[in-house]
Motif scaffolding. Structure first.
Motif, short mmCIF file in Angstrom:
data_model
loop_
_atom_site.label_atom_id
_atom_site.label_comp_id
_atom_site.label_asym_id
_atom_site.label_seq_id
_atom_site.Cartn_x
_atom_site.Cartn_y
_atom_site.Cartn_z
N GLU A 152 -1.54 -1.93 14.82
CA GLU A 152 -2.33 -3.07 14.31
C GLU A 152 -3.13 -2.67 13.08
OE1 GLU A 152 -4.13 -6.03 17.02
OE2 GLU A 152 -3.50 -4.65 18.61
N ALA A 153 -3.71 -1.48 13.10
CA ALA A 153 -4.48 -1.01 11.94
C ALA A 153 -3.57 -0.89 10.72
CB ALA A 153 -5.13 0.34 12.25
N LEU A 154 -2.38 -0.31 10.92
CA LEU A 154 -1.44 -0.17 9.79
C LEU A 154 -1.01 -1.54 9.26
CD1 LEU A 154 0.84 2.74 11.09
CD2 LEU A 154 -0.82 2.86 9.22
N ALA A 155 -0.79 -2.49 10.16
CA ALA A 155 -0.39 -3.84 9.73
C ALA A 155 -1.48 -4.50 8.89
CB ALA A 155 -0.06 -4.70 10.95
N MET A 156 -2.75 -4.32 9.28
CA MET A 156 -3.86 -4.90 8.52
C MET A 156 -3.99 -4.27 7.13
SD MET A 156 -6.88 -5.70 11.29
CE MET A 156 -6.61 -4.54 12.60
N ILE A 157 -3.80 -2.94 7.09
CA ILE A 157 -3.87 -2.25 5.79
C ILE A 157 -2.70 -2.67 4.92
CG2 ILE A 157 -3.90 -0.01 4.63
CD1 ILE A 157 -4.98 1.15 7.36
N GLU A 158 -1.52 -2.80 5.53
CA GLU A 158 -0.32 -3.20 4.76
C GLU A 158 -0.50 -4.59 4.14
OE1 GLU A 158 4.50 -3.78 5.43
OE2 GLU A 158 3.33 -2.76 6.98
N LYS A 159 -1.12 -5.48 4.89
CA LYS A 159 -1.35 -6.84 4.39
C LYS A 159 -2.26 -6.83 3.17
CE LYS A 159 -2.62 -11.42 6.11
NZ LYS A 159 -3.30 -12.17 7.17
N ALA A 160 -3.25 -5.92 3.18
CA ALA A 160 -4.21 -5.84 2.08
C ALA A 160 -3.73 -4.97 0.92
CB ALA A 160 -5.53 -5.29 2.61
N ALA A 161 -2.71 -4.13 1.18
CA ALA A 161 -2.28 -3.12 0.20
C ALA A 161 -1.93 -3.67 -1.19
CB ALA A 161 -1.11 -2.32 0.76
N PRO A 162 -1.24 -4.80 -1.31
CA PRO A 162 -0.89 -5.28 -2.67
C PRO A 162 -2.11 -5.57 -3.55
CG PRO A 162 0.42 -6.42 -1.00
CD PRO A 162 -0.65 -5.65 -0.27
N ARG A 163 -3.26 -5.85 -2.93
CA ARG A 163 -4.47 -6.19 -3.70
C ARG A 163 -5.46 -5.04 -3.71
NH1 ARG A 163 -3.78 -9.74 0.06
NH2 ARG A 163 -5.79 -9.32 1.08
N TRP A 164 -5.02 -3.86 -3.30
CA TRP A 164 -5.98 -2.74 -3.20
C TRP A 164 -6.50 -2.37 -4.59
CZ3 TRP A 164 -7.20 -1.62 1.71
CH2 TRP A 164 -8.18 -0.62 1.90
N PRO A 165 -7.82 -2.25 -4.75
CA PRO A 165 -8.39 -2.07 -6.10
C PRO A 165 -8.26 -0.65 -6.66
CG PRO A 165 -10.14 -2.11 -4.45
CD PRO A 165 -8.85 -2.39 -3.72
N ARG A 166 -7.85 0.30 -5.87
CA ARG A 166 -7.72 1.69 -6.30
C ARG A 166 -6.36 2.22 -5.82
NH1 ARG A 166 -11.48 0.49 -9.02
NH2 ARG A 166 -13.60 1.37 -9.03
N PRO A 167 -5.92 3.39 -6.32
CA PRO A 167 -4.67 3.96 -5.83
C PRO A 167 -4.72 4.13 -4.30
CG PRO A 167 -5.44 5.18 -7.74
CD PRO A 167 -6.54 4.24 -7.36
N LEU A 168 -3.64 3.75 -3.63
CA LEU A 168 -3.55 3.85 -2.17
C LEU A 168 -2.39 4.77 -1.82
CD1 LEU A 168 -4.47 2.82 0.65
CD2 LEU A 168 -2.83 0.95 0.39
N LEU A 169 -2.70 5.94 -1.25
CA LEU A 169 -1.68 6.94 -0.93
C LEU A 169 -1.27 6.83 0.54
CD1 LEU A 169 -3.03 10.09 -2.84
CD2 LEU A 169 -1.89 8.05 -3.70
N ASN A 170 -0.10 7.43 0.83
CA ASN A 170 0.49 7.35 2.18
C ASN A 170 0.51 5.90 2.66
OD1 ASN A 170 1.10 10.05 2.24
ND2 ASN A 170 0.12 10.42 4.21
N ARG A 171 1.22 5.11 1.91
CA ARG A 171 1.21 3.66 2.13
C ARG A 171 1.64 3.31 3.55
NH1 ARG A 171 0.10 1.01 -2.58
NH2 ARG A 171 0.75 -0.97 -1.69
N PRO A 172 0.98 2.33 4.16
CA PRO A 172 1.15 2.06 5.59
C PRO A 172 2.58 1.71 5.98
CG PRO A 172 -0.07 0.29 4.49
CD PRO A 172 0.00 1.42 3.53
#
Length: 411
Positions: A152-172
């Motif tokens: 569930e945590a990974l799904a929530m991060i994945e949903k927000a990932a396209p709008r992440w304001p900084r580089p996001l590593l180890n993408r969910p």
């Protein structure tokens, strides 16, 4: 919707690396636990102290109690800071974690030890999700694992990932590839790489196999005796067994309560001297680093049961393995390692592997949460601290590179 970054409202904590090191070195954690319990009883404890108490409980073998404390703390506070080793941090990293036991998130604190990086850890929980306003940071990294409790945590991060304001590593969305039964599909046809099919098997299927009502091939085309069996969702060798025939499978099932298992063909990776050598690699930014080599006369090795500290001969071989790694092991398996890294797609992950009897890279498993640390005695293992520092330097350089790239593109 994620809003602009804001000044972080964090709680300080002693942290994972410091407390784990104390436990590893045999320091008695009871006095600290009693102090923290007293502060909770007085109503003066801070959120970070609650999280430290949760970890201490787990380190002392009280996993369930530790998790109850952790969930209670996370119900009212999500963001925690592990301060940098210097007064003025050069970089602020945001780790995105799940509410899971101490082995379920990447132990990133070890990788940042001694650096000028300030670590903020944001726990993404089912009830709280992600905050509307993210804490200010230079680079973020997902540290939650591919386990069921983190989905569930990974799904929530994945949903927000396209709008992440900084580089996001180890993408969910890539972390799920590390599942035992997905990894082999991802890596199966890489030349020079051997990875046994890991298939899911129900208790009913294994019971039928033990009673010779079905054949191995009905579970997986390449499955045969001897085989490896383990309960689904277990780690660190819990329930892991080599099963030689149907009778042995029946005896194994009689001892286990689980309903779901992973099965794979057994690969005899013993060297001509009769010893097995299991290697842990750390993959950082696409490059492999030697983490350890466990040498034992048993196939089911992990570093602790290889008793490396008691054998000067084994340690001498491990030291040479590390010193020669780039021009020997890494060079021999360069193409397979490069392609594996490309397909997995993560910026940082760990691989447990060996060489099979044909000289191919034999991959057992990969994950993003295995502990990579510098806690071993420098007296017993003098070759390890320089190697660990090399891994840590590569990890911090990777974070810095992504942060700088983001600043450059914004400019």
């Amino acid at each position: 919707m994620l809003h602009p970054l804001a000044a972080p409202n964090f709680a300080d904590r002693i942290g994972f690396a410091h407390l784990t090191r104390q436990a590893f070195e045999g320091i008695d954690l009871h006095p600290l636990r009693e102090r923290l319990l007293a502060r909770i009883a007085e109503g003066t404890a801070q959120a970070g102290e609650g999280l430290d108490l949760s970890l201490i409980a787990q380190l002392m073998g009280e996993k369930e109690a530790g998790l109850v404390i952790q969930s209670e703390v996370l119900s009212f506070h999500q963001l925690f800071r592990t301060p940098a080793a210097v007064p003025k941090p050069g970089l602020r990293v945001l780790a995105l974690a799940a509410d899971i036991d101490m082995g379920g998130n990447t132990p990133i604190e070890f990788l940042l030890e001694g650096s000028d990086i300030e670590l903020l850890t944001l726990y993404v929980t089912k009830d709280k999700g992600l905050p509307e306003t993210l804490p200010d940071h230079d680079v973020a990294i997902v540290v939650a694992s591919d386990s069921e409790e983190c989905r569930e945590a990974l799904a929530m991060i994945e949903k927000a990932a396209p709008r992440w304001p900084r580089p996001l590593l180890n993408r969910p969305e890539l972390i799920g590839n590390l599942d035992r039964d997905k990894l082999y599909r991802l890596l199966a046809d890489i030349p020079g790489l051997d990875i046994p099919v890991t298939a899911n098997a129900t208790r009913a299927q294994l019971t039928a196999l033990s009673e010779e009502r079905i054949a191995c091939a009905e579970i997986s085309g390449e499955l045969h005796f001897p085989m490896i069996v383990r309960p689904r969702g277990t780690h660190a060798g819990v329930g892991l067994a080599k099963i030689d025939d149907a009778a042995a499978l029946a005896a194994y099932l009689a001892e286990r309560q689980e309903q779901d298992f992973f099965v794979a063909r057994f690969v005899n990776y013993a060297n001509p001297d009769g010893l097995y050598r299991k290697i842990r690699l750390t993959m950082v930014d696409g490059k492999p680093y030697a983490c350890h080599m466990a040498i034992a006369d048993r196939w089911d090795i992990w570093y602790l049961n290889a008793y490396m500290a008691f054998s000067e001969e084994k340690r001498a071989e491990e030291a040479i393995f590390m010193q020669d790694f780039d021009r020997a092991f890494a060079a021999r398996h360069k193409n397979a390692l490069d392609e594996m890294s490309r397909r997995v797609g993560l910026d940082y992950f760990i691989v447990d592997c060996a060489e099979n009897q044909n000289g191919e890279l034999l991959v057992f498993e990969a994950d993003n949460t295995a502990v990579v640390h510098n806690m071993d005695s420098p007296v017993v293992f003098p070759y390890k601290p320089p190697q660990m520092r090399k891994i840590f330097a590569a990890f911090t350089a990777m974070l810095l590179r992504h942060a700088k790239t983001a600043v450059g593109s914004a400019a």
